[in-house]
Design a protein around this motif. Sequence first.
Motif, mmCIF file in Angstrom:
data_model
loop_
_atom_site.group_PDB
_atom_site.id
_atom_site.type_symbol
_atom_site.label_atom_id
_atom_site.label_comp_id
_atom_site.label_asym_id
_atom_site.label_seq_id
_atom_site.Cartn_x
_atom_site.Cartn_y
_atom_site.Cartn_z
ATOM 1 N N ASP A 165 0.866 -1.171 0.000
ATOM 2 C CA ASP A 165 0.000 0.000 0.000
ATOM 3 C C ASP A 165 0.903 1.220 0.000
ATOM 4 O OD1 ASP A 165 -1.709 2.130 0.605
ATOM 5 O OD2 ASP A 165 -3.066 0.853 1.757
ATOM 6 N N ASN A 166 1.142 1.779 -1.181
ATOM 7 C CA ASN A 166 2.113 2.863 -1.309
ATOM 8 C C ASN A 166 1.715 4.109 -0.533
ATOM 9 O OD1 ASN A 166 4.321 2.121 -3.439
ATOM 10 N ND2 ASN A 166 2.417 1.275 -4.257
ATOM 11 N N ARG A 167 0.447 4.449 -0.539
ATOM 12 C CA ARG A 167 -0.006 5.623 0.210
ATOM 13 C C ARG A 167 0.224 5.432 1.702
ATOM 14 N NH1 ARG A 167 -4.770 5.630 -3.266
ATOM 15 N NH2 ARG A 167 -4.687 7.353 -4.764
ATOM 16 N N ALA A 168 -0.182 4.281 2.210
ATOM 17 C CA ALA A 168 -0.042 4.021 3.643
ATOM 18 C C ALA A 168 1.422 3.983 4.054
ATOM 19 C CB ALA A 168 -0.730 2.706 4.002
ATOM 20 N N ALA A 169 2.279 3.399 3.213
ATOM 21 C CA ALA A 169 3.701 3.306 3.542
ATOM 22 C C ALA A 169 4.334 4.690 3.606
ATOM 23 C CB ALA A 169 4.410 2.432 2.514
ATOM 24 N N ALA A 170 4.020 5.555 2.636
ATOM 25 C CA ALA A 170 4.567 6.911 2.641
ATOM 26 C C ALA A 170 4.010 7.714 3.812
ATOM 27 C CB ALA A 170 4.245 7.598 1.316
ATOM 28 N N HIS A 171 2.745 7.510 4.114
ATOM 29 C CA HIS A 171 2.116 8.156 5.271
ATOM 30 C C HIS A 171 2.889 7.803 6.538
ATOM 31 C CE1 HIS A 171 -0.858 9.044 8.374
ATOM 32 N NE2 HIS A 171 -1.604 9.696 7.482
ATOM 33 N N SER A 195 5.138 6.898 -13.291
ATOM 34 C CA SER A 195 5.145 6.017 -12.119
ATOM 35 C C SER A 195 3.978 6.331 -11.203
ATOM 36 C CB SER A 195 6.471 6.149 -11.352
ATOM 37 O OG SER A 195 6.427 5.419 -10.150
ATOM 38 N N ASP A 196 2.961 5.484 -11.239
ATOM 39 C CA ASP A 196 1.861 5.670 -10.299
ATOM 40 C C ASP A 196 2.306 5.384 -8.874
ATOM 41 O OD1 ASP A 196 2.096 2.845 -10.796
ATOM 42 O OD2 ASP A 196 0.080 2.569 -9.984
ATOM 43 N N GLN A 203 1.083 11.313 -2.554
ATOM 44 C CA GLN A 203 -0.237 11.537 -1.957
ATOM 45 C C GLN A 203 -0.270 11.122 -0.494
ATOM 46 O OE1 GLN A 203 -2.623 9.229 -4.655
ATOM 47 N NE2 GLN A 203 -2.794 10.867 -6.171
ATOM 48 N N GLY A 204 0.357 9.992 -0.177
ATOM 49 C CA GLY A 204 0.401 9.544 1.210
ATOM 50 C C GLY A 204 1.195 10.490 2.084
ATOM 51 N N ALA A 205 2.313 10.999 1.562
ATOM 52 C CA ALA A 205 3.131 11.950 2.319
ATOM 53 C C ALA A 205 2.369 13.243 2.565
ATOM 54 C CB ALA A 205 4.429 12.231 1.552
ATOM 55 N N GLN A 206 1.691 13.743 1.539
ATOM 56 C CA GLN A 206 0.934 14.980 1.678
ATOM 57 C C GLN A 206 -0.226 14.815 2.657
ATOM 58 O OE1 GLN A 206 0.055 15.509 -2.505
ATOM 59 N NE2 GLN A 206 1.679 17.045 -2.759
ATOM 60 N N THR A 218 6.546 19.706 0.063
ATOM 61 C CA THR A 218 7.011 20.219 -1.233
ATOM 62 C C THR A 218 7.345 19.043 -2.152
ATOM 63 O OG1 THR A 218 7.969 22.164 -0.171
ATOM 64 C CG2 THR A 218 8.776 21.610 -2.372
ATOM 65 N N HIS A 219 6.989 19.158 -3.424
ATOM 66 C CA HIS A 219 7.344 18.109 -4.383
ATOM 67 C C HIS A 219 8.449 18.610 -5.286
ATOM 68 C CE1 HIS A 219 6.396 15.586 -8.167
ATOM 69 N NE2 HIS A 219 7.250 14.944 -7.375
ATOM 70 N N LEU A 220 9.585 17.911 -5.267
ATOM 71 C CA LEU A 220 10.699 18.213 -6.149
ATOM 72 C C LEU A 220 10.789 17.121 -7.203
ATOM 73 C CD1 LEU A 220 13.174 19.927 -6.876
ATOM 74 C CD2 LEU A 220 14.512 18.551 -5.251
#
Length: 347
Positions: A165-171, A195-196, A203-206, A218-220
């Motif tokens: 779960d990419n969103r949850a992992a980044a969160h 890359s989705d 999205q998870g980080a934000q 911030t997105h770089l």
Amino acid sequence: MPDKLPHRPSILEIARKAGVSPATVSRAFNQPELLRPETRARIEAVAQRSGFRPNRVGRSLRAGRTRTIGLLLPTLTNPVFADCFEGAEQHARAAGYSVMMGITGYDPSVEAESVQALIDHQIDGLILTVGNPARNATLRALDAAGMPHVLAYNESGTHPFVSVDNRAAAHEMVARLAALGHSRIAFVSGPLTASDRARRRLQGAQACARELGLPAVTHLAMAAHTESSSPSLRKLLARSDAPTALFCSNDLLAASVIAQLAALRMRVPDDIAVCGFDGVSIGALMVPPLSTVQQPSREIGARACALLLARLGGDAPASVRLPHRIVDGGTATAVAHPVPSTRKRSS
């Protein structure tokens, strides 16, 4: 003159040497349970001494199956995808299947051509990683052709997949950075259109930053997925609100960022924290070891293969999300002091 090809003994020769009929030799390799053990053992011994190998391609084609699956990945230079290949290939081999490989280089046109080439080689099914499964002509073509397929690393509501779960992992990683005192966080990635996974991680980080009341992440965006740009980093870190932590969308990009920071005379983690995503083995060999989100890439490949083979056997596909793990390396530690200006350091 070139050397002659080595002689391949035929089924007729094996039958003559073993004192049985050609049909009996065929059954020894295709339906061994129909033969007496001593007959089967005699045929196998003769075949081994003679260097005989059954023509499995011909047998598979007659049965309407090649027992070959396709595996289409963006690259093998990233250890994540190499690990996925190993997991899929080992599972396929244990099940009596071969794997035919293709590399896309994150290029949609190459992706489409490679898929067609694999289909032309009469694969039974396909494991693949695409840029964006929500708007993907290749996946639509596979559906139209009735080609069984499973996505690896992508997440989709309409195609079977194996991923974390990419969103949850980044969160979770941003929450970990916040717990270390980092409030200004930048997410570094390659082009989101290719890359989705990177897009979901952003999205998870934000989302985590919003929930914790932190400044917006911030997105770089870099030009490449695994290579950072020194001018882009210098511009970001010269800002008055420069981040205290850089969360990179993958470990190779994180390693590249750390190298560029060193060239800018910034110390990791003393001046700025850096973390990645993937958990590649080389990250643990870095000094200090890389802080990262670890995903089980070999298991992703193996489970994707198992899911595809089950689908070939008539089972209904069911997507799988595997667990991730936060690895606390030495590149992301508690905030000690504000990020210094790169212009001041270079003077």
